[in-house]
Design a protein around this motif. Structure first.
Motif, PDB file in Angstrom:
ATOM      1  N   ASP A   1       0.604   2.578   3.621  1.00 44.39           N
ATOM      2  CA  ASP A   1      -0.107   3.763   3.112  1.00 44.39           C
ATOM      3  C   ASP A   1       0.817   4.986   2.969  1.00 44.39           C
TER       4      ASP A   1
ATOM      5  N   HIS B   1      -5.873   0.396   5.897  1.00 40.83           N
ATOM      6  CA  HIS B   1      -5.346   1.098   7.021  1.00 40.83           C
ATOM      7  C   HIS B   1      -6.476   1.261   8.086  1.00 40.83           C
TER       8      HIS B   1
ATOM      9  N   LYS C   1      -9.445  -0.921  -5.656  1.00 43.78           N
ATOM     10  CA  LYS C   1      -9.627  -0.147  -4.441  1.00 43.78           C
ATOM     11  C   LYS C   1     -10.859   0.885  -4.738  1.00 43.78           C
TER      12      LYS C   1
ATOM     13  N   HIS D   1       1.580   5.291  -2.320  1.00 46.93           N
ATOM     14  CA  HIS D   1       1.079   6.096  -3.221  1.00 46.93           C
ATOM     15  C   HIS D   1       2.124   7.086  -3.749  1.00 46.93           C
TER      16      HIS D   1
ATOM     17  N   HIS E   1       0.895  -0.993   0.306  1.00 49.17           N
ATOM     18  CA  HIS E   1      -0.005  -0.006   0.129  1.00 49.17           C
ATOM     19  C   HIS E   1       0.957   1.289  -0.021  1.00 49.17           C
TER      20      HIS E   1
HETATM   21 ZN    ZN Z   1      -3.493   4.823   0.822  1.00 49.40          ZN
END
Ligand code: ZN
Ligand code: DUC
Ligand code: ZN
Length: 472
Positions: A325, A246, A157, A68, A66
């Motif tokens: 995340d 998360h 997602k 970004h 996970h």
């Molecule tokens: Zn995320």
């Protein structure tokens, strides 16, 4: 090119045993008990390279499912590129990331995925895969899901938060889950009740409550637990496997636990920030400082006692994975977009470099076992997301993504200490870990050797993933 890693303790989810590891090219070819001469009495003499792992753990490279990199969010972009973020990951012993390609209403899913391929292609330090965010569920994007599964993007997602940007209605969620139940994909869910949160945010701002801490106070645990329950109920209606990202509220994990206990294919992850950081200690720091820790789901109140429960749920496998995340933003000019209005602070914390260390500290602190550390950070994410067989274990036939980890070492985290992420601050400033990533191999090549980075941009390859290998 052969590499012998000798003298270490090879750790997997069920054992930690003294073993030498023989790597040939990109793959692990043998694990040998000390003294085993079946492949020759002096392998060290014939190996191209010998790594001495005496007193150290030899573990599969971390799989952070996970992240970004370069995410467009709130009028800016996450500050790590695929180049800087994956290099920082490598420094921290993570050798695979799964990042998110993003589609919004009206965009063609295939075009979005192509754009994300372009961002990553030739830039990554380690291997990478993609999940696909579906921000606009309609007949076209539903059809596209089938195509993506064939291309190795097997997870989608959806958001129950961020109305007007990413939020899907319950009907849209149901449809995407129905599609997943047909094509075998897994649905990942950002489970927060975004419509309720938006009302609470508007009310707080109207009352002049603009500081970063209100980010958490307007996203109370009930908004996470409610959305988690709703997502699970919709998944149950369709039979699609569901993975909640998360998770930070113990009450939400309790809902997950109850449904797992009934045998449903529902899973959850948490992240280091929810295990260590809090509303009181970080988000409520004086002035605007707390903006560094604005992320969603939010850091929660210590007074609510989430952290011990999250560690417990990690032990009991009600939470299956620790991801980061990773969504970094600089303080200057990025977090500062929310000066005077917490709702404009870009959401995200950067941790991709520190996950293996931070969760190892959980072993040192007695929260989890050594084997569970490997399972949570590498083996299960690999299985969950269709990479097992290549990633997630130090075993013959697997990619030689290997970390030599020194339990007697020390890692001081901080902007001017251990920090390779493209950020002007560290959310983990001052944290010290009783362990150290010494050596990192990615597909057989040493890319981190002590304090030296030996890898190069473009070393990392796209991973076409299979369906989840973790279903009940
Ligand atoms: Zn995320
Ligand atoms: N949460 C974050 O903190 N950042 C990006 C998106 C998200 O869901
Ligand atoms: Zn999210």
């Amino acid at each position: 090119m052969t590499t012998l890693i000798r003298g270490g303790v090879v750790v997997g989810p069920v054992s930690a045993q003294p073993m030498d590891v023989l790597v040939d090219g990109e793959k692990v070819v043998a694990l040998l008990a000390p003294g085993d001469a079946s492949l020759g009495s002096d392998l060290a003499a014939t190996a191209t390279r010998v790594i001495d792992a005496t007193g150290k753990y030899v573990v599969p490279g971390g799989v952070d499912c996970h992240t970004h990199m370069e995410l467009p969010f709130g009028g800016t972009f996450a500050s790590d590129t695929f180049e800087t973020g994956t290099r920082a990951a490598a420094w921290g012993g993570t050798t695979t990331i799964i990042d998110f390609s993003v589609q919004k209403q009206g965009e063609r899913v295939q075009d979005c995925l192509a754009a994300w391929h372009q961002k990553a292609d030739g830039n990554c330090a380690i291997d990478y895969g993609f999940h696909q965010v579906i921000g606009g569920v309609d007949s076209e994007s539903l059809k596209a899901m089938d195509e993506l599964v064939d291309e190795g993007v097997t997870t989608f997602k959806l958001f129950m938060a961020y109305p007007g940007v990413f939020l899907s209605s319950d009907g849209q969620i149901l449809q995407a889950m129905q599609q997943a139940s047909h094509n075998g994909a897994m649905i990942m869910m950002h489970a927060e009740n975004g419509s309720a949160i938006d009302v609470l945010v508007a009310q707080a701002l109207a009352e002049g409550k603009t500081d970063p801490k209100y980010h958490s106070l307007t996203r109370p645990w009930e908004t996470e637990a409610e959305a988690t329950n709703r997502a699970i109920m919709l998944a149950r209606l369709t039979g699609a496997p569901l993975y909640i990202v998360h998770m930070s509220a113990k009450q939400a994990v309790a809902v997950l636990q109850a449904n797992k206990d009934e045998g449903w294919n529902v899973f959850g992850e948490t992240c280091p920030q929810y295990l260590y950081l809090s509303l009181e200690d970080q988000l409520s720091q004086p002035g605007f400082e707390g903006a560094k820790w604005v992320c969603s789901t939010p850091l929660r109140a210590k007074a609510e006692h989430h952290q011990d429960e999250l560690w417990r749920y990690l032990r009991t496998n009600d939470l299956s994975v620790v991801s980061t995340d990773h969504c970094p933003f600089c303080f200057k000019e990025q977090k500062e977009m929310g000066l005077g209005d917490f709702s404009k602070i870009p959401n995200g914390i950067g941790s991709v470099e520190h996950r293996m260390d931070l969760i190892f500290q959980g072993v040192v602190n007695g929260n989890i076992s050594l084997e569970r550390w490997v399972e949570l950070t590498s083996t299960t994410p690999a299985r969950m997301f269709g990479l097992y067989g290549r990633k997630g274990a130090v075993a013959p036939g697997f990619d030689a993504d290997i970390v030599v980890y020194d339990p007697a070492g020390r890692t001081e985290i901080g902007l001017h200490k251990t920090h390779h992420m493209n950020m002007d601050h560290s959310a983990w400033e001052g944290f010290t870990i009783d362990g150290h990533v010494d050596t990192v191999l990615s597909r057989g090549r040493v890319i981190v050797d002590g304090n030296e980075y030996l890898g190069a941009k473009g070393d990392g390859q796209f991973l076409k993933r299979g369906l989840s290998q973790y279903l009940i």
